[in-house]
Design an enzyme around this catalytic site. Sequence first.
Site, PDB file in Angstrom:
ATOM      1  N   CYS A 234       0.812  -1.227   0.000  1.00  0.00           N
ATOM      2  CA  CYS A 234       0.000   0.000   0.000  1.00  0.00           C
ATOM      3  C   CYS A 234       0.841   1.271   0.000  1.00  0.00           C
ATOM      4  O   CYS A 234       0.333   2.357  -0.266  1.00  0.00           O
ATOM      5  CB  CYS A 234      -0.941  -0.010   1.199  1.00  0.00           C
ATOM      6  SG  CYS A 234      -2.013  -1.453   1.222  1.00  0.00           S
TER       7      CYS A 234
ATOM      8  N   ASN B  74     -10.062   0.177   0.430  1.00  0.00           N
ATOM      9  CA  ASN B  74      -8.594   0.198   0.425  1.00  0.00           C
ATOM     10  C   ASN B  74      -8.102  -0.412  -0.888  1.00  0.00           C
ATOM     11  O   ASN B  74      -8.175  -1.624  -1.071  1.00  0.00           O
ATOM     12  CB  ASN B  74      -8.098  -0.595   1.638  1.00  0.00           C
ATOM     13  CG  ASN B  74      -6.582  -0.712   1.694  1.00  0.00           C
ATOM     14  OD1 ASN B  74      -5.881  -0.409   0.730  1.00  0.00           O
ATOM     15  ND2 ASN B  74      -6.073  -1.176   2.824  1.00  0.00           N
TER      16      ASN B  74
ATOM     17  N   HIS C 198      -2.912   6.989   2.998  1.00  0.00           N
ATOM     18  CA  HIS C 198      -3.412   5.722   2.460  1.00  0.00           C
ATOM     19  C   HIS C 198      -4.803   5.488   3.039  1.00  0.00           C
ATOM     20  O   HIS C 198      -5.030   5.641   4.238  1.00  0.00           O
ATOM     21  CB  HIS C 198      -2.446   4.597   2.840  1.00  0.00           C
ATOM     22  CG  HIS C 198      -3.001   3.248   2.522  1.00  0.00           C
ATOM     23  ND1 HIS C 198      -3.569   2.954   1.314  1.00  0.00           N
ATOM     24  CD2 HIS C 198      -3.086   2.115   3.278  1.00  0.00           C
ATOM     25  CE1 HIS C 198      -3.983   1.697   1.323  1.00  0.00           C
ATOM     26  NE2 HIS C 198      -3.704   1.170   2.507  1.00  0.00           N
TER      27      HIS C 198
END
Length: 330
Positions: free
Chosen positions: A111, A287, A257
Amino acid sequence: MGINILGMGKYVPEQVLTNDDFKRFIDTNDEWIRTRTGIVSRPMAGWEPTWYMGKLAALQAIERAGIAPEDIGLVISTTATADFHTPSMASVIQYETGAVNAGAFDLNAACTGFVYALDTARRFLETDRTMKYVLVVANESLSRFLDFTDRGSCILFGDGAAAAVVEYSDKLFTSALGSQGEGGKYLYARSMQIAPEVQTEAPEDFTSDYAETPLHKLFQNGKEVYKFAVQALPKSFELAAAKAGLTKDDIDWFIPHQANIRIIETAAKKLDAPMDKFIITLDHYGNTSSASIPLALNEAVEKGVVKRGQKLALIGFGAGLTYGGIIMEY
Ligand code: COA
């Protein structure tokens, strides 16, 4: 020395799963998911290969940047969910976008990938001034390795791609990258296994942090990842901001993020920064791993929220466990 983001693009799959849609596979409900994560719905690739999403995002970024694909010197694709072990997503996208003069490689920092890639792009542009543009493409299909029987993880993720064309500039740019590899065991997905033809017995003293899990399926220890994330986010910001000699008050927009609203709220409190300075898109994207920061930035730019000259803090954290921050002028 920094970079200028000339143009951005995105592609998200048409298929969208709402929280209620998960009732088809698991015992869950909209209220639990919303209150624990802030996520309402997420796009999920039905037929689209990862590279295809990256290609469409890249073509839009190239068009908006107003550049010729032949002038791209390097394609970096960030992905933890490549369609192939080889060739790289970057090589496929280099071909598909007509970037005939570009080198190409994939970068997997999970990520945190976009933060790592933007920093890598900057270093290429700084050390090779003949290179005009770098194309950074973040493309992810987390759904490919989600365990749809694990209600603690499968509801968190979405699929999509975002891309940026960047050039050398003298704008503000500082970065800090990190990794806490000892926490890798809290978030991982296996790739290949040893072929039976060459399998041998492991010595008795061989140990591994990584428990046997089904091939390709994402394993997550949610509580440990949460603990990591709420310290990694402020830490990444502070390390990068210190290099720029700036504090949170100098930042116009924090683009973290997009993992979980509770992680972001907790980190904002630790930083003593107001939540209305944080760009949030996780409610409708979930996500999307390395695509989450550029998807959020792209959307904020499209809406006119992020403007030229403003100072941004891009902050990533994820599997690895990796973390990293960038302070940059947009
Ligand atoms: N729907 C309904 N109930 C659920 C559920 C779901 N989707 N997922 C878990 N539960 C249940 C659990 O089974 C547990 O039930 P029990 O008490 O009967 O055993 C209960 O909810 C609490 O589970 P727990 O795991 O303690 O929840 P939590 O408050 O820690 O929240 C996460 C779980 C995953 C939302 C949270 O740990 C988290 O966000 N971690 C970080 C994950 C992340 O961001 N990963 C990516 C990083 S890049």
